[in-house]
Structures are given as structure tokens and as C-alpha cells.
Write a protein that holds these residues in place. Structure first.
Motif, PDB file in Angstrom:
ATOM      1  N   LEU A   1      -2.787  -1.351  -2.992  1.00 42.13           N
ATOM      2  CA  LEU A   1      -1.481  -1.075  -3.576  1.00 42.13           C
ATOM      3  C   LEU A   1      -0.371  -1.348  -2.563  1.00 42.13           C
ATOM      4  CD1 LEU A   1      -0.222  -0.117  -6.165  1.00 42.13           C
ATOM      5  CD2 LEU A   1      -0.464   2.230  -5.406  1.00 42.13           C
ATOM      6  N   TYR A   2      -0.651  -0.992  -1.323  1.00 37.95           N
ATOM      7  CA  TYR A   2       0.339  -1.223  -0.266  1.00 37.95           C
ATOM      8  C   TYR A   2       0.607  -2.716  -0.118  1.00 37.95           C
ATOM      9  CZ  TYR A   2       2.721  -0.978   4.183  1.00 37.95           C
ATOM     10  OH  TYR A   2       3.670  -1.090   5.179  1.00 37.95           O
ATOM     11  N   LEU A   3      -0.477  -3.498  -0.080  1.00 37.14           N
ATOM     12  CA  LEU A   3      -0.327  -4.944   0.052  1.00 37.14           C
ATOM     13  C   LEU A   3       0.425  -5.511  -1.154  1.00 37.14           C
ATOM     14  CD1 LEU A   3      -3.792  -5.903   1.541  1.00 37.14           C
ATOM     15  CD2 LEU A   3      -1.581  -5.700   2.706  1.00 37.14           C
ATOM     16  N   PHE A   4       0.099  -4.983  -2.336  1.00 42.58           N
ATOM     17  CA  PHE A   4       0.804  -5.412  -3.542  1.00 42.58           C
ATOM     18  C   PHE A   4       2.311  -5.191  -3.394  1.00 42.58           C
ATOM     19  CE2 PHE A   4       2.663  -3.714  -7.510  1.00 42.58           C
ATOM     20  CZ  PHE A   4       2.683  -4.874  -8.264  1.00 42.58           C
ATOM     21  N   LEU A   5       2.679  -4.005  -2.875  1.00 39.48           N
ATOM     22  CA  LEU A   5       4.102  -3.690  -2.727  1.00 39.48           C
ATOM     23  C   LEU A   5       4.762  -4.558  -1.665  1.00 39.48           C
ATOM     24  CD1 LEU A   5       4.132   0.217  -2.934  1.00 39.48           C
ATOM     25  CD2 LEU A   5       5.015  -1.394  -4.606  1.00 39.48           C
ATOM     26  N   GLN A   6       3.991  -4.890  -0.609  1.00 42.09           N
ATOM     27  CA  GLN A   6       4.581  -5.636   0.495  1.00 42.09           C
ATOM     28  C   GLN A   6       4.648  -7.131   0.219  1.00 42.09           C
ATOM     29  OE1 GLN A   6       6.003  -4.301   3.217  1.00 42.09           O
ATOM     30  NE2 GLN A   6       5.571  -2.314   2.331  1.00 42.09           N
TER      31      GLN A   6
ATOM     32  N   LYS B   1       5.771 -10.651  -5.361  1.00 40.06           N
ATOM     33  CA  LYS B   1       7.160 -10.669  -5.796  1.00 40.06           C
ATOM     34  C   LYS B   1       7.493  -9.382  -6.568  1.00 40.06           C
ATOM     35  CE  LYS B   1      10.378 -14.044  -7.548  1.00 40.06           C
ATOM     36  NZ  LYS B   1      10.588 -15.236  -8.354  1.00 40.06           N
ATOM     37  N   THR B   2       6.560  -8.980  -7.456  1.00 41.30           N
ATOM     38  CA  THR B   2       6.780  -7.754  -8.230  1.00 41.30           C
ATOM     39  C   THR B   2       6.878  -6.559  -7.299  1.00 41.30           C
ATOM     40  OG1 THR B   2       5.274  -8.794  -9.787  1.00 41.30           O
ATOM     41  CG2 THR B   2       6.003  -6.567 -10.295  1.00 41.30           C
ATOM     42  N   GLY B   3       5.990  -6.516  -6.294  1.00 38.39           N
ATOM     43  CA  GLY B   3       6.013  -5.417  -5.329  1.00 38.39           C
ATOM     44  C   GLY B   3       7.348  -5.342  -4.620  1.00 38.39           C
ATOM     45  N   LYS B   4       7.833  -6.524  -4.250  1.00 42.58           N
ATOM     46  CA  LYS B   4       9.130  -6.562  -3.562  1.00 42.58           C
ATOM     47  C   LYS B   4      10.238  -6.079  -4.504  1.00 42.58           C
ATOM     48  CE  LYS B   4       7.988 -10.027  -0.140  1.00 42.58           C
ATOM     49  NZ  LYS B   4       7.859 -11.462   0.108  1.00 42.58           N
ATOM     50  N   ALA B   5      10.112  -6.441  -5.778  1.00 41.72           N
ATOM     51  CA  ALA B   5      11.118  -5.989  -6.751  1.00 41.72           C
ATOM     52  C   ALA B   5      11.101  -4.464  -6.844  1.00 41.72           C
ATOM     53  CB  ALA B   5      10.840  -6.617  -8.107  1.00 41.72           C
ATOM     54  N   ILE B   6       9.883  -3.884  -6.857  1.00 39.27           N
ATOM     55  CA  ILE B   6       9.784  -2.422  -6.915  1.00 39.27           C
ATOM     56  C   ILE B   6      10.480  -1.806  -5.710  1.00 39.27           C
ATOM     57  CG2 ILE B   6       8.184  -0.478  -6.756  1.00 39.27           C
ATOM     58  CD1 ILE B   6       6.236  -2.032  -8.455  1.00 39.27           C
ATOM     59  N   ARG B   7      10.223  -2.378  -4.528  1.00 37.22           N
ATOM     60  CA  ARG B   7      10.855  -1.818  -3.332  1.00 37.22           C
ATOM     61  C   ARG B   7      12.365  -2.004  -3.368  1.00 37.22           C
ATOM     62  NH1 ARG B   7       9.140  -4.018   1.640  1.00 37.22           N
ATOM     63  NH2 ARG B   7       8.343  -5.874   0.601  1.00 37.22           N
ATOM     64  N   ALA B   8      12.790  -3.130  -3.917  1.00 41.77           N
ATOM     65  CA  ALA B   8      14.234  -3.374  -4.004  1.00 41.77           C
ATOM     66  C   ALA B   8      14.893  -2.328  -4.896  1.00 41.77           C
ATOM     67  CB  ALA B   8      14.483  -4.772  -4.551  1.00 41.77           C
TER      68      ALA B   8
ATOM     69  N   MET C   1      20.760  -8.677  -8.710  1.00 37.38           N
ATOM     70  CA  MET C   1      19.908  -9.760  -8.228  1.00 37.38           C
ATOM     71  C   MET C   1      19.014 -10.301  -9.344  1.00 37.38           C
ATOM     72  SD  MET C   1      20.747 -10.163  -5.171  1.00 37.38           S
ATOM     73  CE  MET C   1      22.296  -9.333  -4.967  1.00 37.38           C
ATOM     74  N   GLY C   2      19.191  -9.783 -10.529  1.00 36.74           N
ATOM     75  CA  GLY C   2      18.424 -10.311 -11.659  1.00 36.74           C
ATOM     76  C   GLY C   2      17.082  -9.653 -11.851  1.00 36.74           C
ATOM     77  N   ILE C   3      16.868  -8.478 -11.234  1.00 40.08           N
ATOM     78  CA  ILE C   3      15.607  -7.771 -11.455  1.00 40.08           C
ATOM     79  C   ILE C   3      15.723  -6.952 -12.737  1.00 40.08           C
ATOM     80  CG2 ILE C   3      14.110  -5.952 -10.563  1.00 40.08           C
ATOM     81  CD1 ILE C   3      14.915  -6.878  -7.744  1.00 40.08           C
ATOM     82  N   ASN C   4      14.696  -7.004 -13.556  1.00 41.34           N
ATOM     83  CA  ASN C   4      14.677  -6.201 -14.777  1.00 41.34           C
ATOM     84  C   ASN C   4      14.301  -4.769 -14.411  1.00 41.34           C
ATOM     85  OD1 ASN C   4      14.215  -4.959 -17.187  1.00 41.34           O
ATOM     86  ND2 ASN C   4      13.082  -6.666 -18.089  1.00 41.34           N
TER      87      ASN C   4
END
Lengths: 360, 290
Positions: free
Chosen positions: B157-162, B165-172, B183-186
Motif C-alpha cells: 500500500l505504501y508503494l502504491f501511494l508513493q 499516479k493514483t497514489g500520488k493523487a491521494i497524497r496530493a 490540478m484536475g484531480i477528481n
């Protein structure tokens, strides 16, 4: 919250209309109307024994009146002052334990015991306020702190033999006498609970109308803005928690005299917290004056009705009912029944005002 | 306390802590992204346990293999709760948010009691008492599997977040909702996804517990409270904090249980909790977020 402008009433009126206009001013004041509505509903409850004979239904009415009083205690701290005191049940539990220990172990009459129960809970409330203010716990952290306190107290009470430990404590029953607050009939319990509810409604109204009440609401809306305007937020947050705790403790004292039994998993429990503390004010409208009374009138009777309807009290039904109450109220009726009434009331009074102007 | 018992207690604590870590990761993700205290969190764990129970008793599926089923089902439930209910109160007073989720929690427990009864259930697998002895220390096989599975899931899960692209969106989104929208994230979809994932990993935590843990409809409440302890300890919203916090609380509880006895060990977590709340509410990891 309700700033119904009364200025539209012109001052010069024919003498015959004077009495009418006084009545009108009364009805044009939403706060007073809520007070009157609450007291009227309580008066109706007081007449109930004329029609209700079954002990089962009397029991529901007694709990309804008790939930009103305990709901008011939470309405003041969470509704008026906006404090996230989620586990208010700790004060109810403290009150219940105080009253039963005083009665069983020290032979103190419950009439005084219940007041001391309020005092003990107030002291606990003062401690909670002192610690959380000292360390600046706010909002989410404060909510979690109260829950941690509940779990800790439950574990301590389970191990504390003086208060019955895991077995709990049953009221030492003697022959029914009013000195011991033990009655064979249900009516006296109803009248005590109703008396508490009336006192609660009046205290709540006085606080709402007082300067203190305005400060509570200023803190709820924006604490830092209130502090910037010179409100002593520490003092008023403490007062809100202590007043709420004291009332909840008194309610807990009566709870144990009526239920006649208390054990840690029963009272240090978020399920009971939802049922007796939160559901009423939320259904009725948290932060409103009529909320706790309106909500409790729906809360317990409807829950019992549904419970009877759904497979005659199969386990879990009351949790389903209370959970749904909370969800439905927050999603569809965030201002509660009082909010719905307020909308209707505004429509009605607009017409009244127009009438009074047109009649000139 | 001799050295062997000392190490044994640490191992027991870590094994429990692995599950705590998984449950707390779910909770901290939801808080980090939505600033919602999920008071219904423990109930996802309870539901995960029951999914494993029925997969085993009805279809004969090994409880560990039921994890993907539970993850999918509870993901869907979490996403549903988020979009139908939580989405409506995101900007409401925190009190309304807490009340709503307490309502959800109460409702789920009630439904579980109504349909599944309050009786305790457990499942029995052939390896449930299997033990590996190494250097005088005993490793319970099911608990070891649970621990390592939890670790693998947490790392994945950590790697997914890091990395994704979706993981990065979650962190954003967890850093700024408004900027992410620009930035156009849903954002709505990210919320749904986060709540779903948070619920799903918690359910998997429940599944991993099943081979040696009795289940009742209220089993999640204790875990829910512990998850809050862990999340506050590891800084609210911090992924790694929740992971390490879970292991720490697991070990603390194991020692408290060893010293004071099993039924009082919750006091230790609560004392840690209260001390952290009072002295360092920002947790071990300051203000950093996932």
C-alpha cells in the motif's frame, strides 16, 4: 440563532388590541415559543397517567422524560458551546454510581444522593476541563480524549470492588417508601423525571438567554474570534462542561434509582451513550431550545414501537433503530425537528405580521 | 523476567501489533485525506472477520484465501458509505461528522447482531495450534502468517501511494483539496477510493485475525479504540507513523498483559493514549503527513 424581528409591530395600537399584541409578541419570539412548546409537551406527559395504565407504556414515558433531562445536559455543552464531548455518558455513569453507593453503602437518601451525584460528576467535569485546557486539547483530540477516559474508567470500575467490580451493583431494595425513592407504582417515577425535565428546560432557557449562553455560542461558531473579542474562552468552556456534567450526573442518579442496577459494561458504553445522550438532541435539533424535548418524544417511543414491530425485541434492533436515527437526522434533517418547526414557524409568523400590519 | 520471556513477549506483541498497524493505516489514510475521524472503523474489521467465517463455513475457503473476497466486499461497502453519507458532511461541523459515523457504527453492529446473533463464533483450521520453535522461542504459525501478510500489505500500500499516479493523487488531495481540484484531480473519486481502501485493509486485518480469534458483533469496538491510539501516537494522517505506532502499541500491550494480566492491558494503551494526547498531540512524527 433566532432573531425574529419584533420591531415590525407598530407601537401605537388600539387598546383592544393590547392584550392580543402581548400574546403576539410572545409568539413572535421563537425562543419563548420553544420554551412554551417544551413546557406544554411536558404538561401533556404529566396528564398521561390518566390514560395510560400499562406499566410497559408508563416505563417508556418515564425513560422519555429522563432522556429529555440527560439530553439537555449534552445540548448545553455540545449544542450551545460546540464542544466535542462525545462520551458524555461518563458523567451519567459517575452520577449513577455515586447515587447507588451513597444509598447502599452509606444509607444516604437518594433525594440528597442524586444531588451529590450531580456534584461528583461536576467535579469530574471540572477535572476533564482543567486537564484538556491545560494541555490545549481541542476538537478531534478532545473527542478522542473523552472516549479514552470512558474506556479507562470502565476498566477501573471493573476492578474496583468497592463499587461492585465486574458484578455491578443492585439497588438495595427496602419496602417502598418515598424517603428511599422506591415506589410500587410507576407514577411517582414519572413525576420525578418530569420535574427534572421541567427544571432542565428552564435552566437551559435561562442559559440560552444569558450572557454566558451567548458566549457559549460564540465559542461554538469560532473560538479564536470569540477570544479575540474578549470572551474568556477557558472560563466559559469549563463552565459549559461543568454544567453539562452536573446535569448529566443528576440524570444518572435518577437513572440508577429507576433501573435499580448498574455495571461497568452497561454504563461505560457508546451504545448507551448514543441512546440516552445523543439521539434525543440530534433528532430534535442540537443547539435548539426545544430540541431535547422534541427529540426524546420521538426517540424512545418510536424506538420501542419499531423494536416491537421487528420480531419482538430480537437482539440488535434497538442499535439498528438508534443508528438509523442518527444517520437520517444528520443527512436529511441536520437542524432536527426544531429546525423543521422553525421553518414552519417563520412562514406562520410572516403571515401574522402581515395581518397585523394589514389590520391597521 | 528472564531474557527468553522478554523476547517471547516482544514477538507476541509484534504479531498483534502487525494487525493493529494494518487497521491503523486504514484509519490514518481516511483521516489524512478527508480529516474525518472514522468512528465506524472497527466495524469494518468485524465485517472482515465474518466474511472469512462464512467463506470458510459455507464454501470451505481457507480464511487467509478469503482476504481478497473480504477486501473487495468491504471496499465496496466503504465506497458506498463514503459517497452516500460521508460526502455530505465533509464541510459540516466536526460534531455532525462524528455523530454520522457513530450512527453508521451503531447501525452496522445492530445489523450484525440482528442477522448473525450475538453469540461468539470461531473457525477451526488444521494449523491453528501449529507452533514453530526457534532458539527456544515459540512462533504461532497462524499469527506469524497474519503478521507477515499484514507487513506485505502495508508495504504494498505504501508503494502504491508513493509510486503510482493514483497514489500520488491521494497524497496530493491529503495536502490540499483545493489545489488538487485545480490540478484536475477528481477529488470525489479520490475520497471514495481512499475510504474504500481504508475500509478494505481493515477488513483484511480482521480476516487475518480469524483463525485464532473469537468473533462477536462488537469485536470491532476495541480495535477501533486501539486504532485511534495508534493513529494519534504515529501522528494523525501519517502512514509510516501508523505502521510503527501499531507495532509499538502491540508490544506495549503484550508487556502490560504479561505484568498486569490480560484484562487490564487496555489500561496501558489508554494511558499511552492520554499521555500522548496531553503531552504531544502531534504524535511521534510531528506535523508530517502522508
Amino acid at each position: 440563532m433566532s432573531t425574529t424581528p419584533t420591531s415590525q409591530l407598530s407601537e401605537s395600537k388600539p387598546v383592544v388590541q393590547k392584550r392580543m399584541s402581548r400574546l403576539r409578541t410572545f409568539f413572535l419570539d421563537w425562543d419563548l415559543s420553544q420554551l412554551a412548546l417544551s413546557l406544554a409537551l411536558l404538561a401533556l406527559l404529566a396528564l398521561a397517567p390518566l390514560f395510560v395504565r400499562s406499566p410497559y407504556y408508563m416505563g417508556i414515558l418515564i425513560l422519555t422524560a429522563m432522556y429529555m433531562f440527560i439530553g439537555i445536559s449534552w445540548n448545553i455543552v455540545a449544542g450551545f458551546a460546540g464542544q466535542l464531548l462525545i462520551a458524555q455518558i461518563i458523567f451519567v455513569a459517575t452520577g449513577a454510581y455515586t447515587a447507588i453507593v451513597l444509598n447502599n453503602t452509606f444509607g444516604v437518601t437518594p433525594w440528597i444522593g442524586i444531588l451529590i451525584a450531580g456534584l461528583t460528576a461536576a467535579v469530574l467535569g471540572y477535572g476533564v476541563a482543567l486537564i484538556t485546557l491545560r494541555y490545549g486539547l481541542k476538537a478531534d483530540y478532545f473527542a478522542l480524549f473523552t472516549i479514552a477516559l470512558m474506556v479507562t474508567m470502565k476498566t477501573i470500575f471493573l476492578k474496583w470492588d468497592f463499587v461492585g467490580g465486574a458484578i455491578g451493583m443492585g439497588l438495595r431494595l427496602s419496602n417502598p417508601t418515598w424517603q428511599k425513592m422506591i415506589f410500587r407504582a410507576k407514577e411517582p417515577y414519572l413525576y420525578i423525571a418530569l420535574a427534572l425535565a421541567v427544571i432542565g428546560v428552564i435552566i437551559q432557557y435561562l442559559i440560552y438567554r444569558s450572557k454566558m449562553g451567548k458566549y457559549f455560542m460564540a465559542i461554538r461558531e469560532d473560538e479564536s474570534a470569540a477570544a479575540a473579542l474578549g470572551v474568556n474562552t477557558s472560563l466559559y468552556k469549563t463552565l459549559a462542561v461543568v454544567i453539562g456534567a452536573a446535569l448529566a450526573g443528576i440524570g444518572g442518579g435518577f437513572y440508577v434509582m429507576y433501573v435499580t442496577f448498574v455495571e461497568p459494561p452497561q454504563v461505560f458504553d457508546l451504545g448507551l451513550n448514543v441512546e440516552i445522550v445523543m439521539a434525543g438532541p440530534i433528532i430534535g435539533g442540537l443547539g435548539s431550545l426545544a430540541g431535547p424535548v422534541l427529540g426524546a418524544l420521538v426517540n424512545k417511543p418510536l424506538a420501542e414501537l419499531i423494536r416491537g414491530f421487528l420480531a419482538g425485541g430480537r437482539s440488535g434492533t434497538s442499535l439498528i433503530v438508534y443508528g438509523s436515527f442518527l444517520i437520517l437526522a444528520i443527512v436529511f434533517m441536520p437542524r432536527g425537528l426544531a429546525g423543521v418547526f422553525h421553518t414552519l414557524y417563520l412562514k406562520l409568523t410572516r403571515r401574522m405580521r402581515q395581518d397585523s400590519q394589514g389590520g391597521m | 523476567m528472564d531474557l527468553q520471556i522478554f523476547f517471547q513477549t516482544i514477538i507476541n506483541g509484534l504479531f498483534t501489533g502487525g494487525i493493529y498497524a494494518l487497521v491503523a493505516i486504514g484509519l490514518t489514510m481516511i483521516y489524512g485525506v478527508m480529516l474525518i475521524l472514522n468512528f465506524a472503523h472497527g466495524e469494518f474489521l468485524m465485517l472482515g472477520m465474518y466474511v472469512a467465517y462464512f467463506a470458510f463455513t459455507l464454501a470451505g475457503i481457507d480464511p487467509y484465501l478469503a482476504a481478497p473476497i473480504a477486501a473487495l466486499l468491504i471496499f465496496a461497502l466503504g465506497a458506498l458509505i463514503q459517497s452516500a453519507l460521508v460526502q455530505r458532511v465533509l464541510d459540516a461541523h466536526p460534531l455532525n461528522q462524528i455523530i454520522l459515523l457513530l450512527g453508521v457504527s451503531t447501525l452496522i453492529i445492530g445489523l450484525a447482531q440482528f442477522f448473525l446473533t450475538a453469540e461468539a463464533r470461531s473457525i477451526h483450521v488444521s494449523y491453528e495450534t501449529a507452533v514453530i520453535t526457534f532458539a527456544g522461542l515459540r512462533f504461532s504459525v497462524p499469527r506469524m502468517i497474519a503478521f507477515f501478510s499484514a507487513m506485505v500489505i502495508a508495504v504494498a500500500l505504501y508503494l502504491f501511494l508513493q509510486l503510482t499516479k493514483t497514489g500520488k493523487a491521494i497524497r496530493a488531495v491529503s495536502q490540499s483539496r483545493d489545489a488538487s481540484t485545480l490540478m484536475g484531480i477528481n477529488v470525489k473519486f479520490i475520497y471514495l477510493l481512499t475510504f474504500g481502501i481504508g475500509a478494505a485493509v481493515t477488513a483484511v486485518g480482521g480476516v487475518l485475525l480469524t483463525p485464532n480469534y473469537k468473533m462477536i458483533p462488537t469485536v470491532g469496538q476495541g480495535f477501533g479504540v486501539i486504532a485511534f491510539v495508534v493513529v494519534v501516537l504515529g501522528t494523525m494522517g501519517n502512514f509510516i507513523g501508523a505502521f510503527l505506532g501499531g507495532l509499538i502499541i502491540g508490544v506495549v500491550e503484550a508487556f502490560a498483559g504479561f505484568i498486569f494480566g490480560g484484562d487490564v492491558k487496555i489500561i496501558a494503551s489508554m494511558l499511552v493514549f492520554i499521555l500522548i494526547l496531553l503531552l504531544k498531540p502531534a504524535g511521534l512524527f510531528g506535523r508530517k503527513r502522508t
